[in-house]
Design a protein around this motif. Structure first.
Motif, PDB file in Angstrom:
ATOM      1  N   PHE A 185       0.822  -1.208   0.000  1.00 44.78           N
ATOM      2  CA  PHE A 185       0.000   0.000   0.000  1.00 44.78           C
ATOM      3  C   PHE A 185       0.859   1.263   0.000  1.00 44.78           C
ATOM      4  O   PHE A 185       0.586   2.219  -0.736  1.00 44.78           O
ATOM      5  N   ARG A 189       0.085   4.135  -2.813  1.00 43.06           N
ATOM      6  CA  ARG A 189      -0.998   5.007  -2.355  1.00 43.06           C
ATOM      7  C   ARG A 189      -1.191   6.268  -3.203  1.00 43.06           C
ATOM      8  O   ARG A 189      -2.292   6.825  -3.235  1.00 43.06           O
ATOM      9  N   TYR A 210      -3.157   8.132   3.686  1.00 40.81           N
ATOM     10  CA  TYR A 210      -4.061   8.196   2.536  1.00 40.81           C
ATOM     11  C   TYR A 210      -5.222   9.109   2.912  1.00 40.81           C
ATOM     12  O   TYR A 210      -5.739   9.039   4.035  1.00 40.81           O
TER      13      TYR A 210
END
Length: 366
Positions: A185, A189, A210
């Motif tokens: 991630f 992101r 995020y």
């Protein structure tokens, strides 16, 4: 996954112990304290308004999320410690292959108008649907917060975040390490428009820098239309959640239904068999494709992962034209031979189910 959770509790406890006894002047070593006590890959529990929303869910009872049907995670008469030692100290012949074959497909050059699937092994896969690029449960490193645990099979780790195109919708089904990977991630992101996840999982996503206004957290039976035009419905699964000691079932687990471009797709996530499959099939089916788990099962945790003898009934209940088998081919998180899920696929085909080919990296048209 149950074994990953048990192992994580054990390892984190060791790390904390070593950090405390290994450095007498720990109070001055703030970086080390942060490293041990605040590992970002551990994620974060929901708090504040997010926690209050979780508590309003019909699935939240007695301080945590619950399954629709009473569900024990461990069903063995053996105690927890015995199960852990059996997994790590007992030999399990055939649990890992010498190597897996995989195809390296250039996803960035695929025509966006082509509706297709590319499976990266385990429960990570890419979908193109009506020009949208969708990524599900991407884990391109280990199924654990430490490098030496839950290593991928040789040959399976050929896809990395840089191989992914810009993603319109990233879907997480729950927060276990073999589905929600911090390193993957972190490196992606900035190239994702929206993240869809079950209630509470957004706490970790936001903690990993995020934007909260691009996170869509959903409860079972919630439906929404994203700004890209895709309708997504959150549906039940029979599982559990948690990333470390003290946060068990503080976030929800789920399956999802995607509807776009005249097609309907079911993302099954992790789930033991239960009546929710027929409810979902009756409400949203027939599906063009249903992704169903097939692997990492064991009688010791038979309620939270589908057993082979239940797969045919599950396929029947979900009401799908085609089945895509996932949750195998990359990690040895259970006792069964690595190739047993592939034998389960052949068994399903012999019973008349159309199970799509799922070679790692192969383009499969929808």
């Amino acid at each position: 996954m149950i074994i990953s959770m048990l192992l994580l509790i054990f390892i984190v406890s060791l790390l904390i112990t070593f950090a405390i006894i290994g450095r007498p002047r720990l109070v001055h070593d703030t970086d080390r304290v942060r490293l041990v006590m605040g590992l970002p890959q551990l994620g974060k529990k929901p708090s504040g308004k997010r926690l209050e929303r979780c508590k309003q869910s019909p699935q939240w009872k007695d301080g945590m999320f619950r399954n629709e049907n009473e569900t024990k995670v461990l069903t063995s008469e053996q105690n927890l410690l015995h199960t852990v030692f059996e997994f790590f100290l007992k030999k399990h012949p055939g649990a890992r292959p010498d190597a897996m074959e995989a195809i390296k497909t250039n996803l960035k050059t695929l025509p966006k108008e082509q509706d297709l699937i590319v499976w990266f092994s385990h429960s990570s896969y890419y979908i193109q649907l009506g020009g949208l690029r969708i990524l599900v449960d991407p884990v391109f490193y280990n199924a654990s917060p430490v490098d030496f645990v839950s290593r991928p099979f040789k040959g399976t780790n050929i896809y990395k975040p840089n191989d992914m195109p810009d993603i319109d919708v990233l879907v997480y089904t729950h927060n276990h390490y073999d589905h929600l990977d911090h390193e993957t991630f972190r490196k992606m992101r900035h190239r994702m428009n929206k993240v869809v996840c079950p209630l509470g999982v957004g706490a970790s996503i936001e903690f990993w820098n995020y934007p909260s206004n691009r996170i869509v957290e959903m409860d079972w039976w919630d439906e929404t239309i994203l700004d890209c035009g895709m309708k997504i419905s959150c549906t039940p699964s029979r599982h559990f959640s948690g990333r470390m000691l003290g946060d068990q079932n503080k976030t929800l687990w789920a399956s999802f239904v995607l509807e776009y471009h005249g097609k309907r797709i079911f993302l099954g996530g992790d789930s033991g068999y239960g009546p929710h499959f027929k409810r979902i099939g009756d409400k949203y089916g027939p599906f063009d494709v249903a992704f169903l788990e097939n692997g990492q099962y064991n009688t010791n945790w038979r309620f939270v992962h589908t057993m082979p003898e239940e797969m045919a009934a599950e396929c029947q209940d979900i009401n799908a034209k085609k089945i895509f088998s996932v949750h195998h081919g990359k990690f040895a998180l259970a006792f069964h031979p690595w190739d047993e899920p592939y034998k389960n696929i052949e068994e399903l085909r012999s019973k008349g189910f159309d199970v799509l080919p799922n070679n790692i990296g192969q383009i499969v048209e929808i």
